[in-house]
Design an enzyme around this catalytic site. Structure first.
Site, PDB file in Angstrom:
ATOM      1  N   THR A  12     138.269 -88.713  41.209  1.00 19.96           N
ATOM      2  CA  THR A  12     138.280 -88.299  39.931  1.00 19.96           C
ATOM      3  C   THR A  12     137.790 -86.584  39.745  1.00 19.96           C
ATOM      4  O   THR A  12     138.684 -85.718  39.513  1.00 19.96           O
ATOM      5  CB  THR A  12     137.935 -89.258  38.739  1.00 19.96           C
ATOM      6  N   GLU A 126     124.634 -80.063  36.261  1.00 20.54           N
ATOM      7  CA  GLU A 126     125.124 -79.990  34.651  1.00 20.54           C
ATOM      8  C   GLU A 126     126.255 -81.146  34.461  1.00 20.54           C
ATOM      9  O   GLU A 126     126.027 -81.623  33.297  1.00 20.54           O
ATOM     10  CB  GLU A 126     125.668 -78.589  34.597  1.00 20.54           C
ATOM     11  N   VAL A 129     125.095 -85.187  33.012  1.00 19.60           N
ATOM     12  CA  VAL A 129     124.906 -85.343  31.760  1.00 19.60           C
ATOM     13  C   VAL A 129     126.040 -84.846  30.528  1.00 19.60           C
ATOM     14  O   VAL A 129     126.118 -83.472  30.650  1.00 19.60           O
ATOM     15  CB  VAL A 129     123.564 -85.005  31.056  1.00 19.60           C
ATOM     16  N   ILE A 133     130.043 -80.819  28.717  1.00 17.44           N
ATOM     17  CA  ILE A 133     129.490 -80.420  27.695  1.00 17.44           C
ATOM     18  C   ILE A 133     128.115 -79.468  28.413  1.00 17.44           C
ATOM     19  O   ILE A 133     127.493 -80.328  29.355  1.00 17.44           O
ATOM     20  CB  ILE A 133     128.567 -81.184  26.787  1.00 17.44           C
ATOM     21  N   LYS A 202     120.834 -90.760  31.865  1.00 17.38           N
ATOM     22  CA  LYS A 202     121.111 -89.447  31.186  1.00 17.38           C
ATOM     23  C   LYS A 202     119.853 -88.994  30.295  1.00 17.38           C
ATOM     24  O   LYS A 202     119.469 -88.006  30.250  1.00 17.38           O
ATOM     25  CB  LYS A 202     122.268 -89.441  30.355  1.00 17.38           C
ATOM     26  N   GLY A 302     135.735 -87.378  32.405  1.00 19.04           N
ATOM     27  CA  GLY A 302     137.226 -86.922  32.705  1.00 19.04           C
ATOM     28  C   GLY A 302     137.380 -85.715  33.754  1.00 19.04           C
ATOM     29  O   GLY A 302     136.314 -84.860  33.974  1.00 19.04           O
TER      30      GLY A 302
END
Ligand SMILES: NC(=O)c1ccc[n+]([C@@H]2O[C@H](COP(=O)([O-])OP(=O)(O)OC[C@H]3O[C@@H](n4cnc5c(N)ncnc54)[C@H](OP(=O)(O)O)[C@@H]3O)[C@@H](O)[C@H]2O)c1
Length: 433
Positions: A12, A126, A129, A133, A202, A302
């Site tokens: 993915t 990055e 977590v 974002i 996380k 995603g």
């Protein structure tokens, strides 16, 4: 100058990452200086939605981490092994690392970062977590001068989706989990998500950056959402709360001596900034001095959003490599140097409000019994409501004022001893913000 990448994984996130790298028009111009030299996968016969020149795709991942031509390894396989071994080899070979793998970092971060410091290479994560974002880089850079007092996150989209559906449809946990699996929001084996383990990975990473010390993953107190009942969600709503799985890292004392680290479902007042984060979205609220409060919100998973974070790490490294050619020093803003472990306070010292739901015979005096028992253990009650009946047993919901976890549990132990008298049982216990 062309920087060469080795991609480990083309699932993915790997596919989303390749799609950005192969389509640089209108994005950061540094993307045009990147070549995907090799892509490692498990199965060479699987159909792929991105295509590469002959020889790029390989199932020999060792050859990628040992390739002297490759500058940056982008690890998007997931899991602990062979990831740990491959990353350590790549680092020993002087390659910078970008990864989205929170589990491997939360479990083996100390070993990986020590090796990276010694080799003088970056390990950026990055995407690990909050998916898309940007939160780790802001913590290291834009918020780095603040004294952070608390980080509170909704950092697992699967559990947030389940709790949102339970709240909005009045559905029970098992039905919503099945629906989430059908929609692809939950894994076939959902344990890491619904058990709170992914959120614990996380918050360990966030706490390490925010509080400038290493975290032992086993020090994160972890409760998932499997015990959250539709009845609790409904009662919470009636009392003005919404239930969220929160990951919290908090400075326990003002002199910053120990941290509280915990993941558990929490009743949040409906006007709390995190109470309105619904569905698969994530959000992280950072509190510190002098920033006060700042909240990051966005898609926590995603292909596209996660790849956005992965590629931003890649260009951060390339930007530094270009500006610091020849320099052996790592940029301390991107490569934290702390090596000590944070002191973690035991859960028994946590001071919080609690929600408890009891089932018992509808005898006069039960509520008095409960109040007396909590009082004896220094826990005062904010509200006690007899809400309804379940199978002819009265259902009583208690919300306490702030008390210590130890006192609250001592009171519960004594209340269990009432069972002969009132046939009392404790249907659920949750913490309240
Ligand atoms: N999915 C998300 O939204 C999301 C969000 C944030 C972070 N992440 C993290 O990103 C990482 C990747 O997740 P994903 O969802 O992209 O995973 P995925 O779809 O399962 O893809 C994994 C890829 O790695 C390859 N792979 C796995 N084990 C391998 C092995 N032993 N040898 C060779 N190749 C191997 C697979 O090869 P084949 O294709 O041949 O099977 C596949 O291409 C994980 O650490 C995950 O926690 C994911």
């Amino acid at each position: 100058m062309v920087f060469k990448l080795g991609l480990l994984g083309l699932g993915t996130v790997g596919t989303g990452t390749a799609e950005i790298l192969l389509n640089p028009e209108g994005r950061n111009p540094l993307l045009k200086e990147i070549e995907i030299k090799s892509v490692g996968v498990r199965s060479l016969s699987k159909a792929r939605s991105v295509s590469f020149p002959e020889g790029v795709l390989t199932d020999d991942l060792e050859s990628i981490v040992n390739d002297p031509d490759i500058d940056i390894i982008v690890e998007l396989m997931g899991g602990l092994e062979p990831v740990r071994s491959l990353l350590l080899k790549a680092i020993a070979n002087g390659k910078h690392i970008v990864t989205a793998n929170k589990a491997a970092i939360a479990m083996h971060g100390a070993e990986i970062f020590d090796a990276a410091q010694e080799a003088g290479v970056y390990v950026l994560l990055e995407a690990a977590v909050g998916g898309g974002i940007p939160i780790l880089k802001p913590l290291k850079e834009a918020l780095g001068v603040n004294r952070i007092s608390r980080i509170t996150g909704i950092v697992n989209g699967t559990t947030n989706y389940i709790l949102t559906q339970m709240a909005q449809k009045g559905a029970n946990f098992d039905d919503v989990l099945t629906e989430a699996q059908d929609l692809g929001y939950a894994e076939a084996d959902p344990t890491a998500d619904v058990g709170g383990l992914d959120a614990a990975d996380k918050i360990a990473i966030l706490a390490s950056l925010a509080f400038g010390g290493r975290i032992k993953r086993e020090d994160v107190y972890t409760e998932g959402i499997t015990q959250v009942d539709a009845a609790d969600i409904s009662y919470a709503q009636q009392l003005g709360f919404t239930i969220k799985l929160l990951a919290i890292a908090q400075q326990k004392t003002s002199n910053g001596q120990s941290l509280q680290l915990r993941v558990h479902p929490t009743l949040l007042p409906q006007d709390h900034p995190l109470a309105s984060i619904n569905g698969v979205y994530n959000a992280v609220l950072v509190e510190g001095d002098p920033i006060e409060q700042v909240m990051f919100f966005g898609p926590g998973a995603g292909a596209g959003p996660t790849a956005s974070a992965v590629v931003s790490d890649i260009i951060s490294i390339i930007g530094i490599l270009k500006s610091a050619q020849g320099s052996q020093r790592l940029n301390p803003l991107l490569s934290p140097e702390h090596q000590h472990y944070c002191a973690i306070a035991p859960m028994s010292e946590l001071v919080t409000r609690f929600y408890a739901r009891f089932l018992c015979n509808d005898n006069p005096g039960v509520i008095g019994h409960l109040g007396t028992c909590f009082g004896k253990h220094d826990v005062s009650l904010e509200s006690v409501v007899q809400i309804g009946y379940q199978d002819s047993l009265a259902e009583i919901v208690v919300v306490t004022h702030d008390g210590t976890e130890a006192n609250f549990h001592n009171a519960l132990t004594e209340i269990r001893g009432f069972s002969l008298l009132d046939n009392i049982s404790i249907a659920s216990v949750l913490r309240v913000w």
